[in-house]
Structure formats: C-alpha cells, structure tokens
Scaffold this motif. Structure first.
Motif, PDB file in Angstrom:
ATOM      1  N   THR A   1     -37.469 -17.616  28.467  1.00 38.39           N
ATOM      2  CA  THR A   1     -37.554 -19.070  28.532  1.00 38.39           C
ATOM      3  C   THR A   1     -37.541 -19.689  27.138  1.00 38.39           C
ATOM      4  O   THR A   1     -37.263 -20.863  26.989  1.00 38.39           O
ATOM      5  N   GLY A   2     -37.878 -18.907  26.118  1.00 42.78           N
ATOM      6  CA  GLY A   2     -37.860 -19.419  24.753  1.00 42.78           C
ATOM      7  C   GLY A   2     -36.450 -19.469  24.212  1.00 42.78           C
ATOM      8  O   GLY A   2     -35.665 -18.544  24.423  1.00 42.78           O
ATOM      9  N   THR A   3     -36.128 -20.568  23.507  1.00 43.78           N
ATOM     10  CA  THR A   3     -34.760 -20.756  23.019  1.00 43.78           C
ATOM     11  C   THR A   3     -34.321 -19.608  22.110  1.00 43.78           C
ATOM     12  O   THR A   3     -33.241 -19.041  22.283  1.00 43.78           O
ATOM     13  N   LEU A   4     -35.179 -19.260  21.143  1.00 42.97           N
ATOM     14  CA  LEU A   4     -34.783 -18.231  20.178  1.00 42.97           C
ATOM     15  C   LEU A   4     -34.557 -16.887  20.850  1.00 42.97           C
ATOM     16  O   LEU A   4     -33.580 -16.192  20.582  1.00 42.97           O
ATOM     17  N   ASN A   5     -35.466 -16.517  21.768  1.00 39.27           N
ATOM     18  CA  ASN A   5     -35.309 -15.230  22.430  1.00 39.27           C
ATOM     19  C   ASN A   5     -34.145 -15.228  23.399  1.00 39.27           C
ATOM     20  O   ASN A   5     -33.542 -14.177  23.640  1.00 39.27           O
ATOM     21  N   ALA A   6     -33.803 -16.385  23.962  1.00 36.35           N
ATOM     22  CA  ALA A   6     -32.617 -16.459  24.816  1.00 36.35           C
ATOM     23  C   ALA A   6     -31.377 -16.120  23.979  1.00 36.35           C
ATOM     24  O   ALA A   6     -30.490 -15.376  24.412  1.00 36.35           O
ATOM     25  N   ILE A   7     -31.348 -16.631  22.734  1.00 32.14           N
ATOM     26  CA  ILE A   7     -30.211 -16.345  21.845  1.00 32.14           C
ATOM     27  C   ILE A   7     -30.208 -14.869  21.460  1.00 32.14           C
ATOM     28  O   ILE A   7     -29.190 -14.181  21.542  1.00 32.14           O
ATOM     29  N   VAL A   8     -31.392 -14.381  21.067  1.00 28.19           N
ATOM     30  CA  VAL A   8     -31.503 -12.992  20.619  1.00 28.19           C
ATOM     31  C   VAL A   8     -31.072 -12.028  21.726  1.00 28.19           C
ATOM     32  O   VAL A   8     -30.320 -11.085  21.488  1.00 28.19           O
ATOM     33  N   THR A   9     -31.540 -12.270  22.960  1.00 38.88           N
ATOM     34  CA  THR A   9     -31.206 -11.340  24.037  1.00 38.88           C
ATOM     35  C   THR A   9     -29.746 -11.503  24.466  1.00 38.88           C
ATOM     36  O   THR A   9     -29.118 -10.530  24.873  1.00 38.88           O
ATOM     37  N   ALA A  10     -29.208 -12.721  24.355  1.00 44.20           N
ATOM     38  CA  ALA A  10     -27.787 -12.917  24.678  1.00 44.20           C
ATOM     39  C   ALA A  10     -26.922 -12.099  23.721  1.00 44.20           C
ATOM     40  O   ALA A  10     -25.850 -11.622  24.079  1.00 44.20           O
ATOM     41  N   ALA A  11     -27.432 -11.918  22.495  1.00 42.73           N
ATOM     42  CA  ALA A  11     -26.688 -11.127  21.509  1.00 42.73           C
ATOM     43  C   ALA A  11     -26.917  -9.635  21.723  1.00 42.73           C
ATOM     44  O   ALA A  11     -26.407  -8.807  20.969  1.00 42.73           O
ATOM     45  N   GLY A  12     -27.719  -9.285  22.734  1.00 43.60           N
ATOM     46  CA  GLY A  12     -27.877  -7.885  23.087  1.00 43.60           C
ATOM     47  C   GLY A  12     -29.090  -7.206  22.477  1.00 43.60           C
ATOM     48  O   GLY A  12     -29.302  -6.018  22.680  1.00 43.60           O
ATOM     49  N   ALA A  13     -29.918  -7.959  21.741  1.00 44.63           N
ATOM     50  CA  ALA A  13     -31.081  -7.340  21.108  1.00 44.63           C
ATOM     51  C   ALA A  13     -32.319  -7.501  21.986  1.00 44.63           C
ATOM     52  O   ALA A  13     -32.305  -8.242  22.963  1.00 44.63           O
ATOM     53  N   GLU A  14     -33.381  -6.796  21.628  1.00 41.16           N
ATOM     54  CA  GLU A  14     -34.656  -6.908  22.328  1.00 41.16           C
ATOM     55  C   GLU A  14     -35.313  -8.228  21.942  1.00 41.16           C
ATOM     56  O   GLU A  14     -35.209  -8.661  20.794  1.00 41.16           O
ATOM     57  N   PRO A  15     -36.026  -8.881  22.889  1.00 43.42           N
ATOM     58  CA  PRO A  15     -36.723 -10.123  22.500  1.00 43.42           C
ATOM     59  C   PRO A  15     -37.820  -9.844  21.468  1.00 43.42           C
ATOM     60  O   PRO A  15     -38.384  -8.756  21.438  1.00 43.42           O
ATOM     61  N   VAL A  16     -38.093 -10.831  20.642  1.00 46.31           N
ATOM     62  CA  VAL A  16     -39.097 -10.688  19.588  1.00 46.31           C
ATOM     63  C   VAL A  16     -40.286 -11.591  19.922  1.00 46.31           C
ATOM     64  O   VAL A  16     -40.096 -12.752  20.266  1.00 46.31           O
ATOM     65  N   ALA A  17     -41.501 -11.042  19.815  1.00 45.23           N
ATOM     66  CA  ALA A  17     -42.700 -11.877  20.014  1.00 45.23           C
ATOM     67  C   ALA A  17     -43.003 -12.550  18.681  1.00 45.23           C
ATOM     68  O   ALA A  17     -43.851 -12.117  17.917  1.00 45.23           O
ATOM     69  N   TRP A  18     -42.274 -13.625  18.427  1.00 44.40           N
ATOM     70  CA  TRP A  18     -42.275 -14.258  17.097  1.00 44.40           C
ATOM     71  C   TRP A  18     -43.667 -14.538  16.557  1.00 44.40           C
ATOM     72  O   TRP A  18     -43.938 -14.334  15.382  1.00 44.40           O
TER      73      TRP A  18
END
Lengths: 451, 319
Positions: free
Chosen positions: B162-179
């Motif tokens: 649901t987070g914008t940054l993690n949506a981008i990160v996971t769309a790029a194929g990476a694991e989500p980051v707990a910023w």
C-alpha cells in the motif's frame, strides 16, 4: 524557553493526530442510541446523586477518547447533564499523560480527568494534586461494588483518589470460527502451541500481530508479555513487577519476554514476520483474520476488537465470523488469571458539580449504561450480565466475573516513565531479539518504585 | 466582554503614550550632558524598553533553564544531569542522529534548493516549476509526517504493497523495504521528509538572490569566454555566498531542533532518536525538569557555533 514553546505547540498538533489511532470503530456504533429505559434509570440515579438539586454550571473533563468512542462515552453521561443542568465539557488529548502533566504543573488542571493510566493517577495523588473521592461518596456501600484490586490501585495513604468508570478485558484470543481449525478453547498454552507449531510447519503463520500505534507503539506486545508474567508466575509476582520491586533483569521477566518472542520474533509464527508485526497498525492487524486467503488464524486483543471488526470489515458478523477464548492457562497453578484495563476518573477540586459527577458514576445504573454501549464493560460489580446488549461483550463480562484472579494492566499501573520504557523495550526486542539482555538491562536502569 | 474591549483600547492607546513619554523623559534627562555624552547614551536609553522585554522573555528563561539543569530529581543541586549527558548511551545515539540531520538536512536542502532555483531561472515556466517545490513548505510538519508514513508504508513480501515507495520497489522486482524500521534506511527516510519540507524555503530565498545578480556581471563573464559551469562557479556562486551562509544557518538550526517528524513517524524507536525527542520525554512523561533543562542547554550550546559563524560572516561583510 522558545524551544520549549515550539515543542509544546508541536505536541498539541500531534495530540490531535495521535488521537485518531484510538478511533477504531465505524460510525454505525455511535449512531445507535442507548435504550430509553436504561437512560431513564440512569437519570433517576443522577437525580439521587445530586439530591434532586439543579446544580447547573460546567464541569471540565479531560480524556483520551475521540470520534465514536467519545460520542458513546458522552452518551453515558448525558442523563447526569439532563437531570442536574450541569454542562460537561469534554476535552480530548490523545497524548493524555503529557497534557495532564503540563496542565497540573501549569496550575490549570481540569475539574475531572478520565485516565487509562492508573500509574499516573497514583503519582498525582502522592504529589497532592488530586482530591480524595471518599468524602464525596457513600464509601462503604460503593467500596463493595468494585474489585479490591482496583481500589488498591488508586489508594494512597488510605484515601481513594479515583473511581473506575469502564473496563476492558485484555489478552483474549480472537479467531474466525469459519477458518480456525485449532482447539477452542485449548486446554493450555502448550496445547495451543502444539497446534500452532503444526500449522506453521505447513507454511501458515498462526498469529497476526500489529505493534504500531504512533507514539504508543509496542503496547499490544506489552499485553502479551503481561499475559506471560501473570499466567506463568502468578498475580503476586506480576504485582511486584509493575510496582518496581522485581528487577527487569530477573529470570521471570526475561522468560516472559522470551515466550512472547517465540511468537513475535519468529517469521513462521507471525504473519509478515517480526518486520510485519512492527510496522502493522494494531487496528489493521486483526483484519488479517479475514484476508483471502487468511493471513493468520489467531489474534490477541482486548474485548472491544470483536465489535470493532464487525463494524469495520464488510460481511463480518460478531460471533459468526469473529469469536474469542480467554488466554489459555500457561501454568495450571494460575489458571483463570485475567488482566483488565480501564479508565479511572479523578478530581482536582471538590465542587458541587464534581461531587454530583462522582456520585453518579459510582451507581450501578451508570455502569449498566456503559455496558449497553458495547464498547466497554461496566466496572461496577453490580452491573447485571443482562445489561450487555452485544453477545461478545456479554461473553467477555462472563469471563471477567468468573475469573479466578483479576489484575490490572501492568503498563498502565506503572509510573508513566516506566511504562514508556517498557513499550520501547518491546519494539527494540522484536527488532533485535538477540539483544534481549542488554535491552532489559537498559529498562532496569529506569526502574522506579510505583509506591 | 466590555472589560476586554476597554483593556484592548487602553493597551492600544496606552503603549504608544508610555513609549513617547519615555523618549521625552530620556531627552529631558540627556539635556544637561555634553554633545558627545548625549550621542553615547541616547541609543542605549532609546533601546532600553525593547531590551527589557527581550530580557524578560528570552534571557531570563534561558538563565532559569540553566539553573534548572543543575537541579537533580529529589530537590538538591548538582552535576548529575550533565553526568547523564556524558555517560548515557541514548544521548550519544541522539547526538549521532542529530549530526546526521545536521549534515543531511543542510547539504540536501541547500543543494536541491539551489539547483531548483538556478535551473528554474533558465526555463520559461519558472513560476510553475518553483511552485511545485515550494508547496510542501505550506504543509504543517506533522501533516507531512503523516503523509510520508503512507509513502513509506511496508507490507510483508507477497501481500499487495500500500506504500507508494514499496509499490515501486516491488514493481521493479525487488523485496519491499521497511523504510522506517530498517536502520540502514530509517534516518535517511526521516531526513528526506525534512528536506522535502525545507527545500521550498531555500528555493525562494536563493531564487531572489539569483535575480539580484547584476546582468552585466554575467554578460562580462560570457564575453570573457566562460562556459555555463565556469560562469556558475566563478560568477554566480560568489554572488550567492552571503545568502548561502544565511540559509545554511537556518537549516542547521532546523536540523538541531528536529522533533515533530521523528516523534510522529518513529517516536525515536529503531535508533532514530534525536535530542529534542529525549527532551520532550524527560519534560512531559518523566517530569524530570532538571534533565530536560540539561538537554535544552546542550541544544543551545550546539546552536551557538552556528550563530557565531553567521555573526562573524556578517561583521566581516560590513567592514
């Protein structure tokens, strides 16, 4: 000084925001009005409380509730306003401990505060900021209506400084009867643990957990640890712990953290792993029970979560889709131990308005009205089970009345500073389980007797 | 009600009357003095009322804070609170984080703000370009922190982000980051919010300063054959230096008093604590006034060099 002013200003804004976190119910709850006969009975009690006098005037009440919870809370006080002409002005402070501290120091306390931190109330009583409530009440009769443990919390030098107006039963295990396939209720924590181990072996995390709660983050984990302190080591050790008589580095406390850690820090046991538990808001985590497919099958939370989920998640009905059992016995010796929390009201001055208020909230009629809200249990023991309109509340009240041993939430009974350090240690531990000893050692440095 | 009206009228009329009478009195008292004596005494006497007010509202609280900082819980006075500052791990951690804020926020906002100001100056849609950057400055810090909590929101891998940054990160194929939880990213994330908040102010100030550079200077540089980079380095930048010093001072002070972003987003958990948050805790939760005063004194001491640099620079500039 300029800086302090700025921080005060920032804090004020934060209060408004953090109070959002308390608001966990949907509008449907607040829209329901309370039954007319109960309201009429409470109004009669209010007239007696004021000796049939039109007292008039205003009463400033500081509390932590906002949104629907506040609306419901104020509905239980309306009979007093109508019967006596007193206007109750409720002021919300999400960061209640800090706001109350500041206002007392600044010589501008409210008339009455409704405070979940019994620890802070005792501190204020010791400092002489509060006025005793005994002279306002018909103490002998009222005293019998509340558990002794609750009186002890607010008694300083043999005078009582607070009355409990509502309570919640903590540490209930919630599940969705349609998906949960484990024992209900399990015979013991070990039996539940065995089922959980099997479930996690199949690649399904049995538990959901949400520790995030703004500046109060960590409290749901604190409740877990309190369960293990109470159920593993018994009420007396539990009391010594929050009173600051038991070191945080003692084997008992360490074991309670470790038992909580077996769930919270194990990616196979908690949905989303420890990182998921740390970052999920406590209001969102129970929704994992209803995810498709379910993210988990069990969730530890107080009695209000059932009605809150029924109101917040479409298609979820109380009892049919969400139900609970009490925290299973960890040590057979202490089976049936129960933890409760609640709001205690205390007065900063003795006025006719405050007197009428205190006498009113000590009546069983008021407590029955609280029971009707479906959000809290009535603190008064004379509250009949039939007063609970919602089946989940009735079940929780039943658990409360049958409990072998009732203790108050340790984090709310501790002095505010201690409680803050406790919450921080929960977050630190889940993030870095290997550092448990040094985390406990650092909490131990802030230990202070609760007196 | 009528009392309040009367009072406000009395103050509105009374304050100028009192001040003018004070000045009249000063001139009467100065009359017997020599010309030189009058010249010397007059500014001080004229300034006396505002100095008294500043003293009452700023100097006296500062002195009383210093006095309080020696007050140990329990009543007696001593150095315990300063011993706490020296020996406590949480204070050291907060100092390190404040250091990160000081460098990160100051450098980040300054570079970004100057870049936007310089580049916007060169394009046709300057106002629109600047408006986008300046807008966050109009948002309250607490609201910004809440907005960014949504941006940094983390959901476990496999679940919809649901987070914008993690949506981008996971769309790029990476694991989500707990910023906000991961100690490799959380301080940067918080400081990033700070930069987002303050870059607007920097842009506005730098932009005004760029506009004030005489066009002849730029033209002369061009005639002498300077390319855009040399022009910026040797002509524009030296002209901007005084502004950069002022803005850096403001940013450095903002970084040292960082509180609201941290309080709302992590409350100092996961090694992100800052001094102001510690001070808040000691003041409002622990009610340890001595300790919180000692932390306030520490903050004042940290700000002093920044203010000193600023004052020195301007004294040199005037001479």
């Amino acid at each position: 000084m300029n800086r302090i002013t700025r921080i005060c200003a920032a804090a004020t804004v934060v209060l408004a925001l953090s109070s959002c976190a308390e608001d966990t119910t949907s509008p449907s709850l607040a829209e329901q009005t309370l039954p007319a006969d109960s309201v009429e009975a409470a109004a009669a009690a209010a007239r007696r409380a004021a000796d049939n006098a039109q007292v008039g005037g205003t009463l400033n009440l500081l509390g932590i509730l906002s949104g629907d919870n506040m609306t419901k809370y104020l509905q239980t006080l309306r009979p007093l306003e109508e019967a006596t002409g007193i206007t109750i002005k409720y002021e919300t402070a999400g960061d209640l401990i800090a706001v109350l501290q500041t206002r007392v120091e600044g010589g501008n306390p409210p008339d009455v505060v409704s405070n979940p931190s019994a620890g802070q109330m005792r501190d204020l009583a010791k400092k002489g900021s509060l006025v005793p409530v005994d002279p306002m009440l018909d103490s002998g009769a009222v005293r019998e209506n509340y558990p002794k443990g609750l009186w002890d919390l607010t008694t300083v030098n043999e005078k009582s400084y607070g009355l409990f107006v509502n309570t919640a039963v903590q540490g209930l295990v919630w599940y969705d009867p349609k998906t949960y396939d484990g024992p209900k209720p399990p015979a013991s924590w070990d039996a539940l643990g065995a089922w959980a181990a099997t479930a996690s072996g199949k690649g399904r995390a049995p538990w959901c957990m949400g520790l995030e709660s703004g500046p109060a983050s960590g409290w749901p984990g604190a409740v877990w640890i309190e369960q293990f302190m109470l159920q593993r080591h018994g009420g007396d050790t539990y009391d010594r712990w929050w009173r600051g008589e038991l070191p945080w580095t003692s084997p008992e406390v360490r074991q309670a953290f470790a038992e909580f850690g077996k769930v919270a820090t194990d990616a196979k046991m908690v949905s989303g792993g420890p990182k998921g538990a740390l970052t999920t808001n406590f209001g969102d985590s129970p929704k994992g029970l209803f995810a498709k497919p379910p993210a988990c099958q069990l969730h530890l939370q107080a009695d209000w979560v059932g009605n809150a989920m029924a109101a917040a998640v479409p298609g979820v009905k109380a009892v049919d889709d969400i139900d609970f059992f009490a925290f299973p016995a960890v040590n057979p010796q202490y089976a049936g131990s129960l933890e409760i929390t609640g709001e205690v009201v205390g007065a900063f001055q003795d006025t006719p308005q405050v007197r009428a208020f205190m006498r009113y909230v000590s009546t069983p009629e008021f407590s029955s009205l609280v029971a009707k809200t479906g959000l809290w249990l009535g603190a008064n023991r004379k509250t009949p089970l039939t007063a609970y309109a919602s089946p989940l509340s009735r079940q929780a009240a039943d658990v409360y009345s049958k409990a072998a041993d009732v203790r108050f939430g340790a984090k709310d009974a501790m002095p505010a500073a201690m409680s803050q350090a406790f919450l921080k240690s929960v977050m630190d531990y889940v993030r870095n389980p290997g550092a448990l000893d040094s985390i406990l050692a650092s909490v131990e440095r802030t230990r202070q007797p609760a007196g | 009600m009528s009392r309040q009206v009367l009072l406000s009228v009395a103050v509105t009329v009374g304050a100028p009357v009192v001040l003018l009478s004070w000045l009249w009195l000063v001139e009467r008292l100065l009359r017997p003095l020599s010309y030189r004596g009058r010249r010397r005494a007059r500014p001080w006497l004229w300034l006396a009322p505002p100095l008294a007010v500043v003293g009452l509202y700023l100097v006296w609280p500062l002195l009383s804070t210093i006095w309080t900082s020696f007050q140990v819980r329990g009543g007696q006075h001593g150095l315990d609170n300063y011993r706490y500052l020296v020996h406590s791990g949480e204070v050291h951690d907060a100092l390190v984080n404040n250091g990160l804020w000081l460098v990160g926020l100051t450098a980040g906002s300054l570079v970004a703000g100057t870049a936007v100001a310089v580049l916007a100056h060169l394009v046709r849609w300057e106002t629109a370009a600047k408006a986008v950057v300046v807008m966050p400055a109009a948002i309250s810090t607490v609201a910004a922190a809440v907005i960014w909590r949504f941006m940094f929101d983390y959901r476990p891998p496999g679940v919809a982000q649901t987070g914008t940054l993690n949506a981008i990160v996971t769309a790029a194929g990476a694991e989500p980051v707990a910023w906000l939880v991961d100690e490799r990213t959380n301080n940067a994330a918080l400081i990033g919010v700070g930069i987002w908040m303050s870059v607007g102010l920097v842009t506005v100030v730098m932009s005004a300063s760029i506009k004030a550079i005489p066009a002849e200077l730029i033209d002369a540089g061009r005639v002498d054959g300077a390319g855009p980079f040399r022009l910026f380095r040797y002509v524009v930048l030296p002209q901007l230096l005084p502004t950069i010093v002022v803005v850096s001072t403001l940013l450095a002070i903002t970084a040292l008093k960082a509180f609201d972003v941290v309080y709302v987003m992590t409350n100092g958990n996961y090694d992100t604590n800052v001094l102001a948050n510690l001070m808040y805790r000691e003041l409002f939760l622990n009610a340890d006034y001595g300790r919180s005063a000692a932390l306030a004194v520490l903050l004042v001491i940290l700000v002093l060099p920044v203010v000193a640099v600023n004052l020195r620079f301007f004294r040199k500039g005037r001479a």
